[in-house]
Design a protein around this motif. Structure first.
Motif, PDB file in Angstrom:
ATOM      1  N   PHE A 140       0.869  -1.184   0.000  1.00 41.17           N
ATOM      2  CA  PHE A 140       0.000   0.000   0.000  1.00 41.17           C
ATOM      3  C   PHE A 140       0.904   1.233   0.000  1.00 41.17           C
ATOM      4  CE2 PHE A 140      -2.554   3.038   2.742  1.00 41.17           C
ATOM      5  CZ  PHE A 140      -3.418   3.402   1.731  1.00 41.17           C
ATOM      6  N   THR A 141       0.525   2.228  -0.817  1.00 46.36           N
ATOM      7  CA  THR A 141       1.420   3.376  -0.997  1.00 46.36           C
ATOM      8  C   THR A 141       1.273   4.455   0.086  1.00 46.36           C
ATOM      9  OG1 THR A 141      -0.282   4.325  -2.419  1.00 46.36           O
ATOM     10  CG2 THR A 141       1.527   3.151  -3.513  1.00 46.36           C
ATOM     11  N   GLY A 213      -7.091  10.700   3.778  1.00 46.02           N
ATOM     12  CA  GLY A 213      -7.350  10.351   2.380  1.00 46.02           C
ATOM     13  C   GLY A 213      -7.439   8.855   2.221  1.00 46.02           C
ATOM     14  N   PRO A 216     -13.235   7.644   0.052  1.00 47.94           N
ATOM     15  CA  PRO A 216     -14.180   8.758  -0.042  1.00 47.94           C
ATOM     16  C   PRO A 216     -14.681   9.149   1.335  1.00 47.94           C
ATOM     17  CG  PRO A 216     -14.796   6.974  -1.541  1.00 47.94           C
ATOM     18  CD  PRO A 216     -13.711   6.450  -0.646  1.00 47.94           C
ATOM     19  N   CYS A 236      -6.236  14.453   1.039  1.00 46.77           N
ATOM     20  CA  CYS A 236      -5.138  14.018   0.174  1.00 46.77           C
ATOM     21  C   CYS A 236      -5.646  12.935  -0.765  1.00 46.77           C
ATOM     22  CB  CYS A 236      -4.024  13.457   1.061  1.00 46.77           C
ATOM     23  SG  CYS A 236      -2.760  12.515   0.192  1.00 46.77           S
ATOM     24  N   GLY A 238      -4.945  10.296  -4.126  1.00 45.36           N
ATOM     25  CA  GLY A 238      -3.947   9.640  -4.963  1.00 45.36           C
ATOM     26  C   GLY A 238      -4.336   8.201  -5.186  1.00 45.36           C
ATOM     27  N   ARG A 328     -16.425   5.976  -6.793  1.00 47.06           N
ATOM     28  CA  ARG A 328     -15.876   5.406  -8.017  1.00 47.06           C
ATOM     29  C   ARG A 328     -17.038   4.981  -8.895  1.00 47.06           C
ATOM     30  NH1 ARG A 328     -10.565   2.949  -6.711  1.00 47.06           N
ATOM     31  NH2 ARG A 328     -10.888   1.857  -8.645  1.00 47.06           N
ATOM     32  N   LYS A 425      -9.270   0.855   4.827  1.00 48.90           N
ATOM     33  CA  LYS A 425     -10.382   1.548   4.168  1.00 48.90           C
ATOM     34  C   LYS A 425     -11.703   0.964   4.672  1.00 48.90           C
ATOM     35  CE  LYS A 425      -7.507   2.358   0.117  1.00 48.90           C
ATOM     36  NZ  LYS A 425      -7.469   3.070  -1.145  1.00 48.90           N
TER      37      LYS A 425
HETATM   38  O1  DLL Z   1      -5.319   4.977  -1.477  1.00 46.68           O
HETATM   39  C1  DLL Z   1      -3.319   6.165  -2.111  1.00 46.68           C
HETATM   40  C2  DLL Z   1      -3.486   7.080  -0.966  1.00 46.68           C
HETATM   41  C3  DLL Z   1      -2.897   6.788   0.235  1.00 46.68           C
HETATM   42  C4  DLL Z   1      -4.203   8.259  -1.107  1.00 46.68           C
HETATM   43  C5  DLL Z   1      -3.010   7.651   1.305  1.00 46.68           C
HETATM   44  C6  DLL Z   1      -4.338   9.129  -0.044  1.00 46.68           C
HETATM   45  C7  DLL Z   1      -3.752   8.843   1.151  1.00 46.68           C
HETATM   46  P1  DLL Z   1      -4.974   2.971  -3.685  1.00 46.68           P
HETATM   47  O2  DLL Z   1      -4.986   1.995  -2.569  1.00 46.68           O
HETATM   48  O3  DLL Z   1      -4.440   2.577  -5.011  1.00 46.68           O
HETATM   49  O4  DLL Z   1      -4.131   4.235  -3.284  1.00 46.68           O
HETATM   50  O5  DLL Z   1      -6.464   3.482  -3.826  1.00 46.68           O
HETATM   51  C8  DLL Z   1      -6.763   4.531  -4.692  1.00 46.68           C
HETATM   52  O6  DLL Z   1      -8.611   5.286  -3.320  1.00 46.68           O
HETATM   53  O7  DLL Z   1      -8.695   5.611  -6.864  1.00 46.68           O
HETATM   54  C9  DLL Z   1      -9.854   6.504  -4.876  1.00 46.68           C
HETATM   55  O8  DLL Z   1     -10.941   5.698  -5.276  1.00 46.68           O
HETATM   56  C10 DLL Z   1      -9.591   6.309  -3.404  1.00 46.68           C
HETATM   57  N1  DLL Z   1      -9.065   7.545  -2.802  1.00 46.68           N
HETATM   58  C11 DLL Z   1      -7.793   7.869  -2.577  1.00 46.68           C
HETATM   59  N2  DLL Z   1      -7.710   9.089  -1.987  1.00 46.68           N
HETATM   60  C12 DLL Z   1      -8.979   9.544  -1.862  1.00 46.68           C
HETATM   61  C13 DLL Z   1      -9.569  10.728  -1.322  1.00 46.68           C
HETATM   62  C14 DLL Z   1      -4.364   5.089  -2.239  1.00 46.68           C
HETATM   63  N3  DLL Z   1      -8.853  11.701  -0.785  1.00 46.68           N
HETATM   64  C15 DLL Z   1      -8.224   4.864  -4.627  1.00 46.68           C
HETATM   65  N4  DLL Z   1     -10.909  10.840  -1.393  1.00 46.68           N
HETATM   66  C16 DLL Z   1      -8.569   6.013  -5.506  1.00 46.68           C
HETATM   67  C17 DLL Z   1     -11.667   9.859  -1.918  1.00 46.68           C
HETATM   68  C18 DLL Z   1      -9.835   8.562  -2.388  1.00 46.68           C
HETATM   69  N5  DLL Z   1     -11.176   8.722  -2.412  1.00 46.68           N
END
Ligand code: DLL
Length: 438
Positions: A140-141, A213, A216, A236, A238, A328, A425
């Protein structure tokens, strides 16, 4: 006044400068991407060459890339450099089938780190801060992404990772944590631990910023977090495919998330027709990487829905602002023929002060008809209320929900702490309808 810019030159580039930079970098990106098997094939089939990119309008000549493409390219179909130039990989959880793998060169990590430092600085984080990173480290990033950014900025990073709530709270107190990075639903869950330990996060800690972040969350949830912790809760956005956190980030004016357009081209498209939409209209976020070496991605369909705010921000940055993510495309539920996003339910519930911090949407079938039940955790205050009062509240909630989603759901109140909740999440929907997915 203290300088609020981490990278003044890039952050304050006016629109024309940004677009010139994007054009130049897009050309380079097409060149680099052409070295990856997937794009080499796609470009040669469609007769695309980097020389054809003369302006940003030419982006429309380029094909979209989908999650499915990334899966079918597993493991190296999108790799544009030699394997020996890769210094790290991240991967999606891949609960079904092949995971999505993202490779990073040393330059990619440097760029990403610098962008995250820029985000944090914009929010007000400084080298004197103590930064407690409560997001999972590993594939996880969220963990590593913010870790390096905060460290580069010069803050003292506590690499806690996710979970272990009592220890998190103890560390917040013992080390005087001022900034925490946390999943929004977990930050609300953690309030129960604070409460059980007799610590008031607002009065008894030095917390001043929560970076939230990865899932949602509504403005109403942000208000609850800010109120309970006495902090600025900065949004935040990403995704792993775009490196991770730090693609877009709020500035203290709280009027949208600046998408870093020196590093990405942002498009909002109609998810059905794929036609670009103007600022102010909600559609799917499509991103093109402009700085990535190991794995450039072109017109990547994120499936996330948002709009770009029209106009410019008073902070001086011309980088366009994304609205809060609505959900999404694949989060959309069709209930009784009506399209519903879970966040719509959240927005309604969280306005009621009496309602606790956790909820779950259950879907099933009753004969031929869909049925939606919203389970809501009661707040401690609500538990002390009489039956009649609870009934009146239930009616009010149902009425508001009907106003938002246009049909009448069932509403159940449950004891605090009984709905699924963890440090990752949040789970918001369980779909038990035949053919439904959770
Ligand atoms: O969730 C990266 C991340 C880490 C973002 C920490 C912010 C903080 P993935 O696990 O690849 O990466 O999930 C990405 O999470 O396409 C969105 O659907 C959702 N998402 C990420 N940030 C937000 C936000 C990380 N601020 C997927 N608000 C994305 C709503 C978010 N949805």
């Amino acid at each position: 006044m203290e300088d609020r810019f981490w990278d003044r030159k890039i952050e304050l580039l006016p629109r024309e400068g940004l677009e010139a930079l994007q054009t130049e970098r897009l050309r380079e990106t097409v060149q680099k991407a052409g070295r990856a098997p997937f794009y080499r094939k796609a470009f040669s089939q469609q007769g695309i060459t980097p020389e054809q990119i003369k302006g940003l309008d030419d982006l429309r000549r380029l094909p979209f890339t989908t999650k499915q493409d990334l899966r079918s390219g597993f493991p190296d179909g999108f790799l544009a450099v030699d394997r020996s130039d890769v210094v790290r990989m991240h991967a999606s959880s891949g609960t079904t089938g092949r995971p999505i793998v993202v490779y990073h060169s040393r330059g990619d990590i440097r760029q990403w780190t610098d962008r995250v430092a820029r985000c944090l600085y914009m929010a007000g984080v400084r080298r004197s801060d103590v930064f407690q990173n409560m997001m999972g480290y590993g594939l996880f990033t969220g963990g590593l992404g913010l870790h390096y950014g905060a460290e580069t900025l010069g803050a003292m990073v506590i690499p806690m990772g996710a979970g272990n709530s009592r220890r998190q709270v103890r560390f917040i107190q013992q080390f005087g944590t001022t900034v925490a990075h946390i999943i929004p639903s977990y930050s609300l869950k953690l309030l129960e631990t604070f409460d059980a330990m007799g610590i008031d996060p607002k009065k008894d800690t030095r917390l001043r910023i929560l970076v939230v972040g990865a899932e949602p969350h509504s403005e109403e949830v942000r208000n609850r977090i800010e109120e309970a912790y006495g902090v600025f809760a900065v949004n935040c956005y990403g995704l792993s495919e775009m490196s991770g956190p730090g693609v877009a980030f709020e500035c203290p004016r709280k009027n949208g998330l600046h998408a870093w357009e020196d590093s990405y081209i942002l498009e909002i498209v109609d998810p059905d027709t794929l036609e670009p939409l103007p600022d102010g209209e909600t559609g799917e976020i499509v991103l093109t990487t402009l700085r990535r070496e190991a794995m450039p991605l072109i017109r990547y369909r994120t499936r996330d829905l948002a709009m770009a705010h029209p106009g410019t921000c008073s902070c001086g940055r011309a980088h366009r602002r994304l609205s809060r993510i609505k959900g999404r495309t694949d989060d959309m539920l069709i209930i009784k023929g009506v399209n519903v996003y879970p966040i719509q339910v959240e927005q309604v519930l969280m306005v009621f002060e009496e309602v606790g911090n956790n909820y779950l949407i259950l879907l099933d079938r009753e004969g031929p008809a869909d049925r939606m039940t919203v389970r809501i955790e009661m707040s401690p205050e609500m538990r002390s209320r009489g039956r009649g009062e609870l009934e009146a509240l239930r009616k009010k909630i149902i009425h508001s929900l009907r106003g938002e989603i246009l049909f009448t759901p069932k509403v159940d109140f449950v004891e605090p702490g009984t709905l699924p909740a963890g440090e990752g999440k949040a789970l918001r929907v369980i779909d038990n309808r035949p053919g439904g997915e959770t």
